[in-house]
Design an enzyme around this catalytic site. Structure first.
Site, PDB file in Angstrom:
ATOM      1  N   HIS A   1       5.082  37.570  -9.029  1.00 47.17           N
ATOM      2  CA  HIS A   1       5.059  37.088  -7.647  1.00 47.17           C
ATOM      3  C   HIS A   1       4.566  35.647  -7.601  1.00 47.17           C
ATOM      4  CE1 HIS A   1       1.073  38.894  -8.401  1.00 47.17           C
ATOM      5  NE2 HIS A   1       0.571  38.128  -7.458  1.00 47.17           N
TER       6      HIS A   1
ATOM      7  N   HIS B   1       2.671  32.857  -5.117  1.00 44.30           N
ATOM      8  CA  HIS B   1       1.846  32.620  -3.931  1.00 44.30           C
ATOM      9  C   HIS B   1       2.323  31.344  -3.242  1.00 44.30           C
ATOM     10  CE1 HIS B   1      -1.524  35.439  -5.000  1.00 44.30           C
ATOM     11  NE2 HIS B   1      -0.987  35.293  -6.199  1.00 44.30           N
TER      12      HIS B   1
END
Lengths: 141, 141
Positions: free
Chosen positions: A102, A104
């Site tokens: 992922h 940010h």
């Protein structure tokens, strides 16, 4: 180290766990970080399974980046930010806490420091309001 | 804001300014950060001109990510790191200091904090030695 299919982001991707989802396309979803480092802190999570950048398929990685860019624009607009900070952690030594790749995406304002990674849990009603702002910004693009 | 073709990374890309280059392919170069947050802190700089992620061509952005991934593996190997931290700053409010898109690739070791962004200048001989380690790791892939 191998991918654990029981990680929380896999459960969010499959719909088995709730999240403040602001966006979804063929390659990724975007959800609010529930411990935001700044208002509008969003995570872009690819649908393709990998532990992090190190074991990701290079093509999957490439394909998710336009989505990261789209979310960067959306959070900048939604929070009238002066800049956007992108972070991506690989393994615990680098600060990774959920082991599904992922990115940010954090809106930044001049002179305003960010809060620590994995800090305080934000109130649910604040997250709902922030998700609506990002969805509104995305709807205009 | 628009792209300034006189930025230092444009000069490094054109060969008009020196750098500790560890890698080059069709889409990007990788150079050492001269103010490393940790030993082996490397920057991946696309050849395509953009100020940052916000104005980058989405396809150019996607195409550079396999290079970022390659460098992440190389610095992890070269410095026997436990993890890798990826950072990318957009506009001064987010910490951007050179206005040509670049990704920071920082090897991380368990329990070792990173130094501040844009901190102390590293000794040239240390940078030369670190560049050799990364090039050696890349030569094995």
């Amino acid at each position: 180290m191998s991918y654990d299919p029981d990680n929380i982001f896999a459960k969010i991707l499959s719909g088995d766990f709730p999240a403040h989802k602001v966006y979804e396309d063929d390659v990724a979803i975007a959800i609010l970080d529930i411990m935001p480092q700044a208002a509008g802190h969003t995570l872009v999570i690819p649908k393709a399974a990998s532990r992090n950048l190190l074991d990701a398929d290079a093509n999957d990685l490439a394909q998710m980046m336009p989505t990261v860019q789209k979310i960067a624009h959306a959070v900048k607009t939604a929070f009238a930010a002066d800049g956007v900070h992108l972070q991506q952690f690989n393994e615990a030594a680098a600060g990774q806490t959920v082991f599904h790749l992922h990115f940010h995406v954090i809106p930044r304002h001049d002179g305003v420091a960010v809060k620590p990674h994995s800090g305080d849990m934000e109130d649910q009603d604040v997250l709902v309001a922030h998700a609506e702002k990002i969805k509104a910004a995305l709807a205009k693009t």
